[in-house]
Design an enzyme around this catalytic site. Structure first.
Site, PDB file in Angstrom:
ATOM      1  N   VAL A 169     -48.271 -29.065  -6.729  1.00 17.11           N
ATOM      2  CA  VAL A 169     -46.852 -29.208  -6.227  1.00 17.11           C
ATOM      3  C   VAL A 169     -45.839 -28.445  -7.046  1.00 17.11           C
ATOM      4  CG1 VAL A 169     -47.169 -31.548  -5.279  1.00 17.11           C
ATOM      5  CG2 VAL A 169     -46.639 -31.271  -7.831  1.00 17.11           C
ATOM      6  N   SER A 170     -46.251 -27.093  -7.459  1.00 15.73           N
ATOM      7  CA  SER A 170     -45.568 -26.257  -7.929  1.00 15.73           C
ATOM      8  C   SER A 170     -44.774 -26.540  -9.191  1.00 15.73           C
ATOM      9  CB  SER A 170     -44.429 -25.588  -6.915  1.00 15.73           C
ATOM     10  OG  SER A 170     -45.024 -25.234  -5.843  1.00 15.73           O
ATOM     11  N   SER A 171     -45.487 -27.256 -10.306  1.00 13.50           N
ATOM     12  CA  SER A 171     -45.067 -27.327 -11.716  1.00 13.50           C
ATOM     13  C   SER A 171     -44.492 -26.145 -12.240  1.00 13.50           C
ATOM     14  CB  SER A 171     -46.001 -27.996 -12.315  1.00 13.50           C
ATOM     15  OG  SER A 171     -47.162 -27.561 -12.702  1.00 13.50           O
ATOM     16  N   SER A 172     -45.093 -25.004 -12.144  1.00 14.40           N
ATOM     17  CA  SER A 172     -44.749 -23.768 -12.722  1.00 14.40           C
ATOM     18  C   SER A 172     -43.608 -23.085 -12.135  1.00 14.40           C
ATOM     19  CB  SER A 172     -45.982 -22.779 -12.637  1.00 14.40           C
ATOM     20  OG  SER A 172     -46.623 -22.449 -11.494  1.00 14.40           O
ATOM     21  N   ALA A 200     -41.276 -24.811 -10.711  1.00 14.47           N
ATOM     22  CA  ALA A 200     -40.261 -25.664 -10.838  1.00 14.47           C
ATOM     23  C   ALA A 200     -39.846 -25.046 -12.272  1.00 14.47           C
ATOM     24  CB  ALA A 200     -40.256 -27.031 -10.934  1.00 14.47           C
ATOM     25  N   LYS A 255     -51.384 -30.392  -9.877  1.00 17.45           N
ATOM     26  CA  LYS A 255     -51.220 -31.066  -8.626  1.00 17.45           C
ATOM     27  C   LYS A 255     -50.931 -30.316  -7.562  1.00 17.45           C
ATOM     28  CE  LYS A 255     -52.523 -34.632 -11.254  1.00 17.45           C
ATOM     29  NZ  LYS A 255     -53.802 -35.033 -11.469  1.00 17.45           N
ATOM     30  N   ASP A 287     -43.539 -20.824  -3.605  1.00 16.14           N
ATOM     31  CA  ASP A 287     -43.105 -21.850  -4.566  1.00 16.14           C
ATOM     32  C   ASP A 287     -41.492 -21.909  -5.198  1.00 16.14           C
ATOM     33  OD1 ASP A 287     -45.748 -22.596  -3.980  1.00 16.14           O
ATOM     34  OD2 ASP A 287     -46.582 -21.793  -5.924  1.00 16.14           O
ATOM     35  N   PRO A 317     -45.849 -33.085 -12.368  1.00 14.08           N
ATOM     36  CA  PRO A 317     -47.347 -33.053 -12.834  1.00 14.08           C
ATOM     37  C   PRO A 317     -48.113 -31.911 -12.632  1.00 14.08           C
ATOM     38  CG  PRO A 317     -47.306 -34.439 -11.006  1.00 14.08           C
ATOM     39  CD  PRO A 317     -45.919 -33.964 -11.061  1.00 14.08           C
TER      40      PRO A 317
END
Length: 450
Positions: A132-135, A137, A130, A179, A127
């Site tokens: 949690v390192s969406s970018s 990933a 949030k 990240d 998501p």
């Protein structure tokens, strides 16, 4: 997805997970030890090269909804990375596509790949916003696909560094390297120790049986490109300049280090985290101003070695708390790591859990002190503090200012307690929230379709 791609060219797909920052967080750019954990949610990027100069994106939003984005190579050709990033972000949908296109642009500059266009399909379960390192990933999945597509043979750390360049220089987000390294190299049921000086990766630490790290989504969007994060980072590097100059470094030394990216000859090799707590308290604490206008800093100290942030003459910065944070955080993370590694042999496991929890709470409080706190993440931490059953500590994860709170618990009772806290908090907020846990897989995976 099948109607998007040509049947004549191969498609390369790669998958990478998000990550949860257990300890270390924003001290990454100051050289601190970090402990990171991949989460179950992943992002998959599928790429097929085309020859018409068009980059055509499709992103799955829900099971039955997608969004498209198109841009031509000529729109970003012969531009600097930052200029190209600004152009991409200015187009509707470009705020997400910029991370993928950033990888293409960085590889064109660093590895001389040809930009002929591509069709790209993105499906992410990580998501956005949030913490949690969406970018990361998205960047790591993209870089892995491009590494295979262009047969680049990138090294493990090199790939993460190039992904970070896409985020820093094209997307314009001043994140550290943790990240991308975490998403790329994280392993199932293990914490990944990192020291970003610039990118040392230590042997992963298996999480002892019974210990659980979970993440509760605060419901507040986190953005590493936000002004507070940038200001805190800038202030930390301002602190370093003051300390380095006091140790005999010159303005020219600092400016050369910034332009050459070689900090090895500077005091403490350019990293605040290399300063022992006792030395910091004895020699440097009194040198750092509680507040200083950017204009006064530039007039007196001239330069910061940070290549990512700029100092705004009109802003007020807080070098004392922002420079102190990485020094103390590094000491906290080292102690946390030692307790974790020796946990199986500890007679007083309860005492170790209590101490690890205390270190997490101290880290959270330090985030608030530098200006990255938030009443919603504080609320979750307070709920953990007030809960008696097998939950020991909590801290805001990643860049702060919202996002996710990482929680330490023990045993089945601890897991149930986290679920109870999550349920109570969700009911109070009356909105959909995520509950994160450790990865069920290892690092990224790569698939090739013909």
């Amino acid at each position: 997805m099948n109607d998007l791609f040509s049947t004549e060219e191969k498609i390369i797909s790669a998958t990478a997970p998000g990550r949860m920052d257990v300890m270390g967080g924003i001290a990454d750019y100051s050289g601190s030890l970090l402990l990171q954990m991949p989460i179950k949610q992943t992002t998959t990027v599928s790429i097929q090269v085309r020859e018409d100069g068009v980059f055509n994106f499709r992103t799955r939003i829900t099971k039955n909804k997608t969004e498209d984005f198109t841009i031509h190579v000529s729109d970003v050709k012969d531009r600097s990375l930052s200029e190209a990033g600004g152009i991409i972000r200015s187009v509707k949908g470009g705020d997400w596509a910029v991370y993928v296109l950033g990888c293409f642009l960085v590889l064109q500059k660093e590895k001389s790949i040809a930009l002929t266009g591509a069709t790209i399909f993105i499906e992410s379960k990580v998501p956005w916003g949030k913490g949690v390192s969406s970018s990361a990933a998205l960047e790591v999945a993209t870089m892995n696909a491009l590494n295979q597509l262009y047969k680049l043979s990138l090294g493990k750390e090199e790939l993460a560094v190039l992904a970070q360049m896409a985020e820093n220089l094209v997307a314009g987000a001043p994140c550290g390297l943790m990240d991308q390294l975490s998403s790329h190299l994280g392993q199932k049921n293990k914490l990944l120790p990192l020291i970003c000086q610039p990118h040392h990766v230590d042997k992963p630490i298996r999480i002892p049986r019974g210990i659980n790290f979970s993440g509760i989504d605060s419901g507040v969007r986190h953005a590493v490109s936000g002004a507070s994060y940038s200001d805190v980072r800038a202030a930390a590097f301002m602190s370093y300049s003051i300390i380095a100059l006091s140790e005999g470094a010159t303005w020219e030394d600092l400016d050369h280090a910034k332009t050459s990216a070689d900090w090895s000859r500077l005091p403490y090799k350019g990293f605040l985290a290399n300063i022992p707590v006792s030395v910091f308290e004895e020699k440097y604490l009194s040198l750092l101003p509680a507040e200083i206008p950017g204009k006064d800093f530039l007039s007196r100290y001239k330069v910061s070695i940070d290549p990512v942030t700029t100092i705004d003459e009109q802003k007020i910065y807080k070098p004392l708390v922002c420079g102190s944070h990485p020094v103390y955080e590094n000491a906290r993370v080292k102690e946390f790591k030692s307790l974790l590694k020796s946990f199986k042999k500890q007679d007083d496991k309860q005492g170790s859990l209590v101490r690890m929890g205390s270190l997490m709470m101290q880290s959270h409080e330090s985030y608030s002190a530098v200006g990255l706190g938030n009443k919603f993440t504080d609320k979750i931490v307070d709920m953990v503090r007030d809960h008696a059953n097998s939950v020991y500590g909590a801290r805001v994860s990643g860049g702060g200012n919202g996002g996710t709170v990482c929680i330490l618990s023990y045993g089945k009772e601890g897991k149930n307690s986290v679920k109870e806290i999550y349920g109570r908090y969700k009911r109070e907020l009356k909105r959909k929230l995520f509950l994160f846990s450790g990865s069920s897989h290892g690092a990224y995976k790569l698939n090739q379709y013909i």
